[in-house]
Scaffold this motif. Structure first.
Motif, PDB file in Angstrom:
ATOM      1  N   MET A   1     -33.079 -10.615 -40.211  1.00 15.42           N
ATOM      2  CA  MET A   1     -32.886  -9.689 -39.116  1.00 15.42           C
ATOM      3  C   MET A   1     -34.250  -9.284 -38.578  1.00 15.42           C
ATOM      4  N   PRO A   2     -34.364  -8.995 -37.292  1.00 19.00           N
ATOM      5  CA  PRO A   2     -35.669  -8.649 -36.722  1.00 19.00           C
ATOM      6  C   PRO A   2     -36.166  -7.320 -37.245  1.00 19.00           C
ATOM      7  N   LEU A   3     -37.480  -7.176 -37.244  1.00 20.27           N
ATOM      8  CA  LEU A   3     -38.053  -5.912 -37.679  1.00 20.27           C
ATOM      9  C   LEU A   3     -37.647  -4.794 -36.731  1.00 20.27           C
ATOM     10  N   PRO A   4     -37.426  -3.568 -37.257  1.00 23.33           N
ATOM     11  CA  PRO A   4     -37.044  -2.455 -36.389  1.00 23.33           C
ATOM     12  C   PRO A   4     -38.183  -2.061 -35.472  1.00 23.33           C
ATOM     13  N   VAL A   5     -37.844  -1.599 -34.297  1.00 23.28           N
ATOM     14  CA  VAL A   5     -38.857  -1.169 -33.348  1.00 23.28           C
ATOM     15  C   VAL A   5     -39.392   0.190 -33.753  1.00 23.28           C
ATOM     16  N   ALA A   6     -40.581   0.521 -33.277  1.00 20.29           N
ATOM     17  CA  ALA A   6     -41.185   1.818 -33.587  1.00 20.29           C
ATOM     18  C   ALA A   6     -40.266   2.941 -33.128  1.00 20.29           C
ATOM     19  N   GLY A   7     -40.154   3.929 -33.953  1.00 16.49           N
ATOM     20  CA  GLY A   7     -39.328   5.076 -33.601  1.00 16.49           C
ATOM     21  C   GLY A   7     -37.889   4.950 -34.050  1.00 16.49           C
ATOM     22  N   GLU A   8     -37.499   3.775 -34.597  1.00 12.37           N
ATOM     23  CA  GLU A   8     -36.137   3.624 -35.089  1.00 12.37           C
ATOM     24  C   GLU A   8     -35.904   4.584 -36.249  1.00 12.37           C
ATOM     25  N   ARG A  83     -35.365  -1.980 -43.556  1.00 17.03           N
ATOM     26  CA  ARG A  83     -36.397  -1.087 -44.074  1.00 17.03           C
ATOM     27  C   ARG A  83     -35.798  -0.114 -45.083  1.00 17.03           C
ATOM     28  N   LEU A  84     -36.660   0.530 -45.852  1.00 18.68           N
ATOM     29  CA  LEU A  84     -36.281   1.642 -46.725  1.00 18.68           C
ATOM     30  C   LEU A  84     -37.422   2.641 -46.693  1.00 18.68           C
ATOM     31  N   MET A 129     -41.067  -0.369 -50.108  1.00 19.79           N
ATOM     32  CA  MET A 129     -41.902   0.475 -49.253  1.00 19.79           C
ATOM     33  C   MET A 129     -43.304  -0.099 -49.112  1.00 19.79           C
ATOM     34  N   ARG A 130     -43.859  -0.566 -50.222  1.00 23.65           N
ATOM     35  CA  ARG A 130     -45.190  -1.191 -50.184  1.00 23.65           C
ATOM     36  C   ARG A 130     -45.186  -2.420 -49.282  1.00 23.65           C
ATOM     37  N   ASP A 131     -44.217  -3.283 -49.481  1.00 19.93           N
ATOM     38  CA  ASP A 131     -44.182  -4.534 -48.729  1.00 19.93           C
ATOM     39  C   ASP A 131     -43.828  -4.303 -47.266  1.00 19.93           C
ATOM     40  N   GLY A 132     -43.115  -3.210 -46.978  1.00 21.60           N
ATOM     41  CA  GLY A 132     -42.787  -2.895 -45.587  1.00 21.60           C
ATOM     42  C   GLY A 132     -43.955  -2.355 -44.802  1.00 21.60           C
ATOM     43  N   GLY A 133     -44.967  -1.864 -45.523  1.00 21.42           N
ATOM     44  CA  GLY A 133     -46.184  -1.406 -44.871  1.00 21.42           C
ATOM     45  C   GLY A 133     -46.097  -0.064 -44.181  1.00 21.42           C
TER      46      GLY A 133
END
Length: 255
Positions: A1-8, A83-84, A129-133
């Motif tokens: 799935m695509p990465l979430p956009v900023a502010g999601e 994400r988490l 969380m680490r890998d999501g940056g």
């Protein structure tokens, strides 16, 4: 799935969220605008909680005492939402019994859920969380009993004390990835478990008065009181707070 956009919307995972304090934490986080994954062992109760909380909530069944369950749970959250951002380590079992008579099997069972499963969830969520940056917030729900002695509660207290110690160690180790780790330590709280205990006393009303009179604020906590502290620690407003424990006990530990 695509990465979430900023502010999601941020995504939270709440374990042990099919009853009591966990349900109220999930409810508060949804109200604060997070997407919330509730988890527990009962598929029936979990589905009911998710339905009550609406479209921002979903349920993933997990028995966290099973090998690999924490990794699978976090993987399911990330697969569904990309994400988490918040983990609330709330799943726990109660235990009472004369300390010198508690069989090893009961000690192990208590620690399996209250300490070992919580460690596994923290590890799995911390890696995500680490890998999501983006960093994140981990909140461990401990107990006032991690800091005081109460007869017959020694094994439970020890399991929650382990979680409190984990909080400070993890806060230091995970700080380089902007992962904050804190704890919330509820005092006596009006949960279904409390209601069952109180109703079994010879005089439930007198028992409640006695319990409340031992608390400086002269009342028993509501689940919403605990949820409010968790919500704060999960929020951007707590961005510079890590490695601490907030007692939600009406001043009990301050005496």
């Amino acid at each position: 799935m695509p990465l979430p956009v900023a502010g999601e919307a941020r995504v939270a995972l709440v374990t042990g969220a099919t009853s009591g304090i966990g349900v109220e934490i999930a409810r508060r986080l949804v109200a604060d605008g997070l997407r919330v994954v509730v988890s527990g062992r009962s598929a029936e109760r979990g589905a009911a909680v998710a339905a009550e909380l609406g479209g921002a909530a979903s349920f993933v069944r997990a028995d966290l005492t099973e090998e690999g369950a924490a990794d699978a749970l976090v993987a399911a959250v990330v697969a569904a939402h990309g994400r988490l951002d918040v983990l609330v380590n709330n799943a726990a079992v109660d235990h009472t019994g004369p300390l010198l008579e508690v069989p090893p099997s009961e000690v192990r069972a208590t620690f399996e859920t209250n300490a070992l499963a919580a460690i596994a969830c923290l590890q799995a969520a911390g890696r995500a969380m680490r890998d999501g940056g983006r960093g994140g917030a981990i909140i461990n729900v401990t107990s006032r009993l991690a800091s005081i002695g109460v007869p017959t509660m020694g094994v439970y207290s020890a399991s929650k004390g382990a979680l409190l110690a984990l909080t400070t160690a993890a806060a230091v180790e995970l700080a380089p990835w902007d992962i904050r780790v804190n704890a919330v330590a509820p005092g006596m709280t009006r949960t279904p478990l409390y209601e069952t205990w109180a109703s079994g006393q010879p005089d439930p009303a007198a028992t409640e008065r006695r319990v409340a009179d031992a608390i400086p604020l002269r009342r028993i906590a509501e689940p919403a009181d605990v949820a409010a502290a968790v919500a704060f620690l999960a929020s951007p407003g707590a961005a510079y707070i890590t490695g601490t424990s907030i007692p939600v006990d009406g001043g009990y530990l301050a005496q």
